[in-house]
Design a protein around this motif. Structure first.
Motif, PDB file in Angstrom:
ATOM      1  N   VAL A 121      49.194  31.459  50.649  1.00 17.67           N
ATOM      2  CA  VAL A 121      48.942  32.867  50.324  1.00 17.67           C
ATOM      3  C   VAL A 121      48.265  32.936  48.951  1.00 17.67           C
ATOM      4  O   VAL A 121      47.343  33.710  48.729  1.00 17.67           O
ATOM      5  CB  VAL A 121      50.270  33.665  50.317  1.00 17.67           C
ATOM      6  N   ILE A 122      48.728  32.086  48.046  1.00 19.63           N
ATOM      7  CA  ILE A 122      48.053  31.913  46.758  1.00 19.63           C
ATOM      8  C   ILE A 122      47.174  30.681  46.898  1.00 19.63           C
ATOM      9  O   ILE A 122      47.651  29.595  47.192  1.00 19.63           O
ATOM     10  CB  ILE A 122      49.069  31.712  45.612  1.00 19.63           C
TER      11      ILE A 122
ATOM     12  N   LEU B 171      41.991  44.279  40.919  1.00 18.12           N
ATOM     13  CA  LEU B 171      42.698  45.076  41.911  1.00 18.12           C
ATOM     14  C   LEU B 171      43.745  45.858  41.140  1.00 18.12           C
ATOM     15  O   LEU B 171      44.439  45.326  40.315  1.00 18.12           O
ATOM     16  CB  LEU B 171      43.270  44.124  42.938  1.00 18.12           C
ATOM     17  N   ARG B 172      43.784  47.140  41.401  1.00 16.16           N
ATOM     18  CA  ARG B 172      44.578  47.951  40.483  1.00 16.16           C
ATOM     19  C   ARG B 172      46.067  47.887  40.773  1.00 16.16           C
ATOM     20  O   ARG B 172      46.505  47.665  41.881  1.00 16.16           O
ATOM     21  CB  ARG B 172      44.064  49.379  40.456  1.00 16.16           C
TER      22      ARG B 172
ATOM     23  N   ARG C  93      55.380  41.391  47.626  1.00 16.39           N
ATOM     24  CA  ARG C  93      54.263  42.330  47.496  1.00 16.39           C
ATOM     25  C   ARG C  93      54.193  42.923  46.089  1.00 16.39           C
ATOM     26  O   ARG C  93      53.119  43.043  45.504  1.00 16.39           O
ATOM     27  CB  ARG C  93      54.358  43.436  48.550  1.00 16.39           C
TER      28      ARG C  93
ATOM     29  N   ILE D  98      52.773  40.275  43.870  1.00 16.76           N
ATOM     30  CA  ILE D  98      51.325  40.141  44.042  1.00 16.76           C
ATOM     31  C   ILE D  98      50.625  41.241  43.234  1.00 16.76           C
ATOM     32  O   ILE D  98      49.694  40.987  42.472  1.00 16.76           O
ATOM     33  CB  ILE D  98      50.929  40.222  45.535  1.00 16.76           C
TER      34      ILE D  98
ATOM     35  N   ALA E 266      49.062  50.224  46.689  1.00 16.42           N
ATOM     36  CA  ALA E 266      49.417  49.186  47.648  1.00 16.42           C
ATOM     37  C   ALA E 266      48.624  47.924  47.322  1.00 16.42           C
ATOM     38  O   ALA E 266      47.485  48.011  46.881  1.00 16.42           O
ATOM     39  CB  ALA E 266      49.091  49.645  49.058  1.00 16.42           C
ATOM     40  N   PRO E 267      49.210  46.763  47.519  1.00 15.80           N
ATOM     41  CA  PRO E 267      48.520  45.528  47.184  1.00 15.80           C
ATOM     42  C   PRO E 267      47.230  45.332  47.961  1.00 15.80           C
ATOM     43  O   PRO E 267      47.098  45.793  49.089  1.00 15.80           O
ATOM     44  CB  PRO E 267      49.532  44.440  47.538  1.00 15.80           C
ATOM     45  N   ALA E 268      46.308  44.684  47.318  1.00 17.37           N
ATOM     46  CA  ALA E 268      44.990  44.514  47.911  1.00 17.37           C
ATOM     47  C   ALA E 268      44.630  43.048  47.963  1.00 17.37           C
ATOM     48  O   ALA E 268      45.258  42.217  47.331  1.00 17.37           O
ATOM     49  CB  ALA E 268      43.972  45.260  47.051  1.00 17.37           C
ATOM     50  N   ALA E 269      43.620  42.737  48.726  1.00 16.04           N
ATOM     51  CA  ALA E 269      43.182  41.349  48.863  1.00 16.04           C
ATOM     52  C   ALA E 269      42.078  41.040  47.866  1.00 16.04           C
ATOM     53  O   ALA E 269      41.734  41.867  47.043  1.00 16.04           O
ATOM     54  CB  ALA E 269      42.697  41.111  50.278  1.00 16.04           C
ATOM     55  N   GLY E 270      41.515  39.861  47.952  1.00 14.53           N
ATOM     56  CA  GLY E 270      40.452  39.442  47.044  1.00 14.53           C
ATOM     57  C   GLY E 270      39.149  40.134  47.357  1.00 14.53           C
ATOM     58  O   GLY E 270      39.122  41.121  48.074  1.00 14.53           O
ATOM     59  N   GLN E 271      38.073  39.603  46.823  1.00 14.52           N
ATOM     60  CA  GLN E 271      36.814  40.309  46.978  1.00 14.52           C
ATOM     61  C   GLN E 271      36.147  40.012  48.322  1.00 14.52           C
ATOM     62  O   GLN E 271      34.996  40.349  48.542  1.00 14.52           O
ATOM     63  CB  GLN E 271      35.880  40.008  45.813  1.00 14.52           C
ATOM     64  N   GLY E 272      36.884  39.378  49.176  1.00 10.90           N
ATOM     65  CA  GLY E 272      36.286  38.963  50.435  1.00 10.90           C
ATOM     66  C   GLY E 272      35.868  40.102  51.329  1.00 10.90           C
ATOM     67  O   GLY E 272      34.754  40.157  51.807  1.00 10.90           O
ATOM     68  N   GLY E 273      36.769  41.063  51.480  1.00  9.65           N
ATOM     69  CA  GLY E 273      36.458  42.187  52.353  1.00  9.65           C
ATOM     70  C   GLY E 273      36.173  41.727  53.749  1.00  9.65           C
ATOM     71  O   GLY E 273      35.234  42.180  54.353  1.00  9.65           O
TER      72      GLY E 273
ATOM     73  N   GLN F 250      48.088  40.099  40.190  1.00  8.75           N
ATOM     74  CA  GLN F 250      46.677  39.913  40.534  1.00  8.75           C
ATOM     75  C   GLN F 250      45.723  40.377  39.441  1.00  8.75           C
ATOM     76  O   GLN F 250      44.578  39.953  39.401  1.00  8.75           O
ATOM     77  CB  GLN F 250      46.321  40.501  41.890  1.00  8.75           C
TER      78      GLN F 250
END
Lengths: 171, 151
Positions: A55-56, A159-160, A12, A15, A164-171, A19
């Motif tokens: 995951v990647i 993603l900053r 994590r 990531i 906490a780690p965040a996902a892509g722009q998918g939402g 990112q």
């Protein structure tokens, strides 16, 4: 749906650290490793493992579509028959000009569209031709569709870090 | 190979399979028959000066970590700027676009460590703006995001 993959705290952290992009130094994995207190080989091994597990998705250049001349970036949205949307979604997602394709919930009365596909054209005519191609592929399974162009980017950050780690722009 | 040829080649070859080697820029340079410095310089220019690329790095599978949701707000034209600014103040908002739709004009993505945190942000946006909010979480992703043909 995606297969779950166990990520430990170090994955994590990795990531989070990667990112926003790899540093432009001769040994970027070593630089990240130093920041995280890891060995460079460990960073590469973990990334390789995450890539193998899916995951990647890929490691590489993330192009800026707008600056590369793709001025018409449209979110196409479609109301597709629920019984056929899975197979059709795969087909739409595989089109070369579609960068993202998602199934999302619809809300009767206010939002009828369940399939979203991002298209990128040099101008609106090209984006509209792409949308027409999607429309043709969907055929009778599609009741309606629209293109929503982004007319102003009000905030687009990577993603900053430090959160906490965040996902892509998918939402 | 001149600088613009090198940039074009790098955009083409480095969208996927960026090397996981101790010196990845050198690996690419060797493949293209140029110097490592030239590759690093070209990437730096493309990232910082030309802004042709937003970053070089790993693209993670959506939903792998954290919980995110695409949302749309029905904002009247005259309060769009103010509302967009308010939405943008949340650190959990990572994309915030105006889109030309007659009703759903402001689109953004909320990402938080878990669904409770994500929903709390959406609830606050909904309550504090008093505007209709659409919550459109991803149910399934079809794209592979294997790079984009640059023609």
């Amino acid at each position: 749906m995606s297969t779950p993959c166990l990520l430990d705290a170090t994955d994590r952290a990795l990531i989070e650290a990667t990112q926003a992009g790899l540093p432009l130094v001769p040994d970027p994995y070593g630089a990240i490793a130093a920041d995280l207190g890891l060995a460079a080989e460990d960073v590469r091994a973990r990334m390789s493992r995450m890539q193998a597990a899916g995951v990647i998705r890929r490691i590489g250049v993330v192009p800026n579509h707008y600056r590369l001349g793709y001025r018409a970036n449209g979110m196409t949205v479609w109301d597709v028959d629920d019984a056929r949307v899975m197979a059709l979604g795969e087909a739409v997602g595989a089109l070369p000009f579609v960068s993202h394709c998602y199934l999302r919930p619809r809300f009767p009365e206010v939002w009828p569209y369940n399939l979203f596909a991002m298209v990128h054209g040099h101008d609106r005519a090209e984006a509209e031709a792409q949308a027409a191609e999607i429309r043709a592929l969907l055929g009778e399974a599609c009741r309606a569709g629209e293109i929503l162009y982004s007319t102003k980017i009000l905030k687009k950050t990577g993603l900053r870090l430090g959160r906490a780690p965040a996902a892509g722009q998918g939402g | 190979m001149d600088t613009s040829d090198l940039k074009a080649r790098l955009l083409e070859v480095a969208q996927r399979d960026f090397p996981l080697t101790p010196r990845p820029y050198k690996t690419l340079a060797d493949r293209l028959g140029v110097a490592e410095d030239a590759v690093i310089t070209a990437f730096r220019e493309m990232t910082l000066d030309d802004e042709l690329i937003s970053r070089i790095g790993a693209v993670y599978r959506t939903g792998t970590v954290g919980a995110s949701c695409l949302a749309a707000l029905a904002v009247p034209e005259n309060s769009l700027e103010k509302t967009a600014e308010f939405v943008g103040t949340f650190p959990e908002v990572n994309h915030n676009y105006r889109r030309d739709h007659p009703h759903w004009t402001l689109w953004f993505v909320v990402t938080a460590p878990d669904t409770a945190g994500r929903d709390a942000v959406l609830d606050r946006v909904e309550a504090e703006t008093g505007l209709p909010l659409l919550r459109l979480p991803m149910v399934e992703a079809y794209h592979l995001d294997l790079g984009f043909p640059l023609r």
